[in-house]
Scaffold this motif. Structure first.
Motif, PDB file in Angstrom:
ATOM      1  N   SER A 231      -6.792  -2.933   5.300  1.00  0.00           N
ATOM      2  CA  SER A 231      -6.702  -4.005   4.310  1.00  0.00           C
ATOM      3  C   SER A 231      -5.243  -4.387   4.072  1.00  0.00           C
ATOM      4  CB  SER A 231      -7.369  -3.586   3.010  1.00  0.00           C
ATOM      5  OG  SER A 231      -6.912  -2.318   2.613  1.00  0.00           O
TER       6      SER A 231
ATOM      7  N   TYR B 104      -2.200   4.957  -1.037  1.00  0.00           N
ATOM      8  CA  TYR B 104      -1.858   3.545  -0.826  1.00  0.00           C
ATOM      9  C   TYR B 104      -0.585   3.419   0.011  1.00  0.00           C
ATOM     10  CZ  TYR B 104      -5.339   1.419  -3.844  1.00  0.00           C
ATOM     11  OH  TYR B 104      -6.516   0.973  -4.365  1.00  0.00           O
TER      12      TYR B 104
ATOM     13  N   GLU C 260      -6.811   2.387   3.112  1.00  0.00           N
ATOM     14  CA  GLU C 260      -6.139   1.128   2.766  1.00  0.00           C
ATOM     15  C   GLU C 260      -5.442   0.473   3.964  1.00  0.00           C
ATOM     16  OE1 GLU C 260      -6.504  -0.496  -0.030  1.00  0.00           O
ATOM     17  OE2 GLU C 260      -7.740   1.114  -0.842  1.00  0.00           O
TER      18      GLU C 260
ATOM     19  N   HIS D 122      -6.543  -8.895   1.663  1.00  0.00           N
ATOM     20  CA  HIS D 122      -6.605  -7.431   1.542  1.00  0.00           C
ATOM     21  C   HIS D 122      -8.067  -6.976   1.450  1.00  0.00           C
ATOM     22  CE1 HIS D 122      -5.235  -3.415   0.035  1.00  0.00           C
ATOM     23  NE2 HIS D 122      -6.459  -3.433  -0.470  1.00  0.00           N
ATOM     24  N   GLU D 123      -8.786  -7.544   0.497  1.00  0.00           N
ATOM     25  CA  GLU D 123     -10.176  -7.105   0.295  1.00  0.00           C
ATOM     26  C   GLU D 123     -11.052  -7.469   1.494  1.00  0.00           C
ATOM     27  OE1 GLU D 123     -10.518  -4.989  -1.849  1.00  0.00           O
ATOM     28  OE2 GLU D 123      -8.903  -5.414  -3.264  1.00  0.00           O
TER      29      GLU D 123
ATOM     30  N   HIS E 138     -10.957  -4.852   4.048  1.00  0.00           N
ATOM     31  CA  HIS E 138     -11.924  -3.770   3.785  1.00  0.00           C
ATOM     32  C   HIS E 138     -13.332  -4.190   4.226  1.00  0.00           C
ATOM     33  CE1 HIS E 138      -9.392  -1.028   1.549  1.00  0.00           C
ATOM     34  NE2 HIS E 138      -9.122  -1.883   0.600  1.00  0.00           N
TER      35      HIS E 138
HETATM   36 ZN    ZN Z   1      -7.734  -1.846  -0.989  1.00  0.00          ZN
END
Ligand code: ZN
Length: 489
Positions: A319, A425, A316, A287-288, A291
């Motif tokens: 990610s 999100y 979001e 996920h990170e 980004h």
């Molecule tokens: Zn995030």
């Protein structure tokens, strides 16, 4: 105020002492090298690895309750005061700007457009997850009854992680410690980079000459595979330490500007266990890193639009989409390339991990819906008390509100950046899952990867998210994949 709020959470000095008997079920690795008090009790701080060690494993309910309660009190009264003041100032600001509420003032510059569109979306989510949440809670309660022998056992909030792990172990034979053994830290990082570089046509090279702020931190340079041109750099700061930010995040330190010839730099900050990755940590890592790629592969003309400089309810999506790469066989097939000496990835374990993901969706999205609904409730035309509103809204959920807990005091999102935006999100997940579906059954399709890099990652916020996504999908976005995912069918 946002800085003070974060500092109050980060600098929580609470240490809880537990005897060996109170820690029954904890893994030996969580106790080796752990500090003890004068009475020989083990001392636990409130970092995530310690949270997991206790909440997922300790069989003694009183211990879980004590740890969980302390964890929910981080930030304390001081942060409740700061949040209340922020909410008051936001309303004043919005009204000075001629709007009736902070939500309206903010959301008119987002994809959602209006606060009422968000409220409608959250109601739709609630409608889809409500029944699944109750079903899952019921299954956890049955598990508690079976394992305690108390037929009147009531499921409490500090039971949820524990019985969820237990059920996953029983039903899907997924033991997070086995997962950790399968994904040792360094080979897993190397594998994720291999997956990413293959997919997007880039190369990552560790650069030991980059200055770092702590000896654990590693710096990397990014090059284009075709032509070898230097593109950008990023840092990985993976493990917890005293005084460090407690969550997982990606920070765009320097945004790209093609017009100024400026290359981007991003930083990934997490608090992982040093012994390898469990299922949730693996997902967080991807996920990170999603980004990070949005930041460092961006090629926008102006820094204002660089990488993650997109509308907050879209940021979001890249990610969230990338989480899928942490669990797909096509991506996992590359593991052996980076670590021939590692234990080969057991496809059966991966299948079981993926099956076990289905359990807990109701709980997870119901919670996300609650956070988002609370956030919206704080930013209406009427001023409300954040803590009181939280207690009311959480009180209406099946597990209710536990007196003494103060989630608003440590829920940093609403203080620092996601105010009137937490819904983002789920809003961006609609697009994330829609874009993911475009990769079909082969997430390592490099043609699709190149297309995604060019049409989504490189373009940052140069165009409206819906236009970018439509360009990539070559059709209008749809919420079908999202609602299928959250309702479990
Ligand atoms: Zn995030």
């Amino acid at each position: 105020m946002s800085q003070d709020f974060a500092r109050n959470v980060r600098d929580t000095k609470t240490k809880l002492a537990f005897s060996e008997a109170a820690l029954q079920g904890v893994l030996p690795s969580a106790l080796s090298n752990r500090a003890k008090d004068a009475q020989g009790n083990y001392l636990f701080g409130l970092d995530y690895p310690e949270y997991d060690a206790i909440m997922n494993n300790v069989q003694v309910e009183a211990t879980r309750k004590e740890f969980w309660t302390a964890f929910q009190q981080r930030g304390g009264q001081e942060n409740l005061g700061l949040l209340k003041e922020a909410v008051t100032l936001r309303l004043e600001l919005a009204q000075l700007m001629g709007d009736t509420s902070f939500a309206d003032w903010t959301i008119k510059r987002r994809m959602a457009g209006k606060a009422v569109a968000v409220t409608r979306f959250l109601e739709e989510v609630q409608g889809k997850v409500e029944a699944l949440e109750r079903k899952e809670l019921d299954e956890l309660r049955v598990e508690k009854v079976a394992s305690t022998g108390d037929k009147d056992a009531v499921l409490k909030r500090w039971d949820v992680s524990f019985y969820q792990q237990r059920l996953k172990k029983l039903r899907y034979s997924v033991d997070q410690n086995e997962v950790r053994g399968q994904f040792p830290t360094d080979p897993t990082i190397a594998w994720m980079m291999q997956v990413t570089s293959t997919l997007y046509g880039v190369q990552f090279k560790e650069n030991k000459t980059l200055p770092v702020w702590q000896s654990d931190v590693r710096g990397y340079d990014v090059f284009d595979t075709a032509g070898g041109k230097y593109l950008s750099s990023f840092y990985l700061d993976l493990f917890p330490r005293d005084g460090k930010y407690k969550h997982a995040a990606a920070f765009p330190v320097r945004g790209v500007s093609m017009v100024a010839g400026r290359t981007p730099v991003s930083v990934l900050v997490t608090n992982f266990n040093r012994e390898g990755f469990d299922q949730r940590e693996l997902e967080t890592l991807f996920h990170e890193f999603g980004h990070i790629m949005h930041g460092v592969l961006s090629k926008t003309r102006y820094v204002l639009n660089a990488g993650t400089g997109v509308k907050r309810d879209f940021v979001e999506a890249p990610s969230q989409m990338y989480e899928e790469w942490s669990r797909r066989p096509e991506a996992l097939a590359l593991f052996a390339q980076v670590c021939p000496t590692c234990k080969p990835i057991d496809p059966k374990l991966i299948e079981r991990m993926n099956a076990s993901r289905a359990f807990g969706k109701g709980l997870q999205y119901a919670r996300q819906r609650l956070y988002a609904a609370w956030d919206m409730a704080l930013h209406t035309p009427t001023l409300v008390d954040p803590m009181q509103t939280w207690a009311e809204l959480e009180g209406k959920t099946p597990l209710g509100f536990e007196p003494g807990t103060m989630v608003p005091a440590n829920f940093g999102h609403i203080m620092g950046g996601y105010q009137a935006g937490y819904y983002g999100y789920m809003w961006s997940e609609v697009l994330a899952l829609d874009m993911r579906a475009a990769f079909g059954t082969n997430v390592m399709d490099t043609k699709m990867g190149a297309r995604y890099r060019t049409l989504i990652l490189e373009r940052g916020g140069e165009h409206a998210p819906s236009a970018l996504v439509e360009d990539f999908l070559q059709r209008k976005p749809s919420s079908e994949a999202f609602f299928r995912e959250i309702s479990g069918h």
